[in-house]
Design a protein around this motif. Structure first.
Motif, short mmCIF file in Angstrom:
data_model
loop_
_atom_site.label_atom_id
_atom_site.label_comp_id
_atom_site.label_asym_id
_atom_site.label_seq_id
_atom_site.Cartn_x
_atom_site.Cartn_y
_atom_site.Cartn_z
N GLN A 1 0.48 -1.79 -0.04
CA GLN A 1 -0.10 -0.07 -0.06
C GLN A 1 0.38 1.15 -0.13
O GLN A 1 0.19 2.36 -0.76
N ASP A 2 1.93 1.19 1.06
CA ASP A 2 2.85 2.65 0.86
C ASP A 2 3.18 3.02 -0.74
O ASP A 2 3.47 4.22 -1.19
N GLY A 3 3.65 2.17 -1.08
CA GLY A 3 4.95 2.48 -2.54
C GLY A 3 3.93 2.40 -3.15
O GLY A 3 3.94 3.39 -4.25
N LEU A 4 2.67 1.67 -3.03
CA LEU A 4 1.55 2.39 -4.03
C LEU A 4 1.27 3.59 -3.93
O LEU A 4 0.82 4.09 -4.98
N THR A 5 0.83 3.72 -3.10
CA THR A 5 0.22 5.93 -2.73
C THR A 5 1.45 6.73 -2.90
O THR A 5 0.96 7.34 -3.86
N GLN A 6 2.29 6.11 -2.88
CA GLN A 6 3.59 7.28 -3.53
C GLN A 6 3.89 7.15 -5.07
O GLN A 6 3.67 8.11 -5.53
N LYS A 7 3.85 6.08 -5.44
CA LYS A 7 4.17 5.82 -6.97
C LYS A 7 3.39 6.36 -7.59
O LYS A 7 3.17 7.56 -8.94
N PHE A 8 1.72 6.96 -6.91
CA PHE A 8 1.10 6.44 -7.82
C PHE A 8 0.17 8.00 -7.15
O PHE A 8 -0.74 8.60 -8.03
N GLY A 9 0.22 8.84 -6.89
CA GLY A 9 0.11 9.84 -5.66
C GLY A 9 -1.52 9.45 -5.48
O GLY A 9 -2.20 10.66 -5.85
N VAL A 10 -2.02 8.37 -4.78
CA VAL A 10 -3.28 8.28 -4.61
C VAL A 10 -3.49 9.04 -2.78
O VAL A 10 -2.27 9.34 -1.74
N GLU A 11 -3.77 10.25 -3.10
CA GLU A 11 -4.88 10.82 -1.96
C GLU A 11 -6.25 10.24 -1.10
O GLU A 11 -6.43 11.29 -0.30
N GLY A 12 -6.56 9.52 -1.66
CA GLY A 12 -8.16 9.01 -0.66
C GLY A 12 -8.56 7.81 -1.80
O GLY A 12 -7.54 7.60 -2.44
N ILE A 13 -9.49 7.32 -1.14
CA ILE A 13 -9.80 6.00 -1.62
C ILE A 13 -11.56 6.30 -1.33
O ILE A 13 -12.19 6.70 -1.29
N PRO A 14 -12.27 5.18 -2.97
CA PRO A 14 -11.84 4.64 -3.50
C PRO A 14 -10.94 4.97 -4.80
O PRO A 14 -10.97 6.35 -5.22
N ASN A 15 -9.57 4.35 -5.56
CA ASN A 15 -8.83 5.34 -6.36
C ASN A 15 -9.05 3.80 -7.03
O ASN A 15 -8.81 2.78 -6.92
N LEU A 16 -9.28 4.12 -8.40
CA LEU A 16 -9.11 3.59 -10.24
C LEU A 16 -7.75 4.12 -10.68
O LEU A 16 -7.66 5.32 -11.75
N ILE A 17 -6.75 3.47 -10.76
CA ILE A 17 -5.80 3.51 -11.46
C ILE A 17 -5.38 2.34 -12.42
O ILE A 17 -5.33 1.29 -12.17
N THR A 18 -5.18 3.20 -14.08
CA THR A 18 -4.61 1.86 -15.58
C THR A 18 -3.11 1.47 -15.81
O THR A 18 -2.82 3.15 -15.57
N ILE A 19 -3.07 0.61 -15.32
CA ILE A 19 -1.42 0.45 -15.92
C ILE A 19 -1.38 -0.43 -17.13
O ILE A 19 -1.69 -1.53 -17.22
N GLY A 20 -1.01 0.32 -18.07
CA GLY A 20 -0.46 -0.52 -19.24
C GLY A 20 0.64 -1.69 -19.37
O GLY A 20 1.29 -2.19 -18.47
N PRO A 21 0.62 -2.76 -19.84
CA PRO A 21 1.80 -3.61 -20.39
C PRO A 21 2.56 -3.64 -19.91
O PRO A 21 3.72 -4.17 -19.60
N ASP A 22 3.42 -2.00 -20.79
CA ASP A 22 4.44 -1.76 -19.81
C ASP A 22 5.07 -1.44 -18.91
O ASP A 22 6.06 -0.73 -18.34
N GLY A 23 4.23 -1.15 -17.56
CA GLY A 23 4.08 -0.91 -15.72
C GLY A 23 3.66 0.59 -16.00
O GLY A 23 4.11 1.04 -15.13
N GLU A 24 4.21 1.06 -17.18
CA GLU A 24 3.38 3.13 -17.13
C GLU A 24 1.98 2.97 -16.76
O GLU A 24 0.96 2.36 -17.02
N GLN A 25 1.68 3.43 -15.77
CA GLN A 25 0.22 4.64 -15.48
C GLN A 25 -0.26 5.02 -16.79
O GLN A 25 0.32 6.13 -17.57
N GLY A 26 -1.34 4.66 -17.51
CA GLY A 26 -2.19 5.06 -18.23
C GLY A 26 -3.56 6.10 -17.05
O GLY A 26 -3.65 6.70 -16.71
N THR A 27 -4.15 6.24 -18.61
CA THR A 27 -5.47 7.09 -18.72
C THR A 27 -6.83 6.76 -18.63
O THR A 27 -6.81 5.78 -19.53
N VAL A 28 -8.07 6.76 -17.88
CA VAL A 28 -9.65 6.32 -18.24
C VAL A 28 -9.79 7.28 -18.98
O VAL A 28 -10.24 8.53 -18.79
#
Length: 76
Positions: free
Chosen positions: A49-76
């Protein structure tokens, strides 16, 4: 709505995506209760949880994040 979409897509044979539930519950008992209602896979409680919060800038829940096959954050 997301659970229905997920279930319908998996039932249609779509295996080109996955939803992974990451818990920010207060304890493992809360996690077990809430996750028991979900159709998707999860990461073990308390693992990343802590690592993902920092990596993706999660500021609240729920939170939906897309990650592409290359491991990079995508857009919804």
């Amino acid at each position: 709505m997301l659970a229905k979409l997920y279930t319908d897509m998996k039932a249609a044979g779509r295996d080109d995506f996955e939803i992974i539930f990451v818990s920010w519950d207060n304890d493992e008992e809360e996690f077990d209760e809430y996750y028991g209602e979900q159709p998707w896979v999860t990461l073990p409680y308390g693992t990343v949880q802590d690592g993902l919060t920092q990596k993706f800038g999660v500021e609240g829940i729920p939170n939906l994040i897309t990650i592409g096959p290359d491991g990079e954050q995508g857009t919804v």
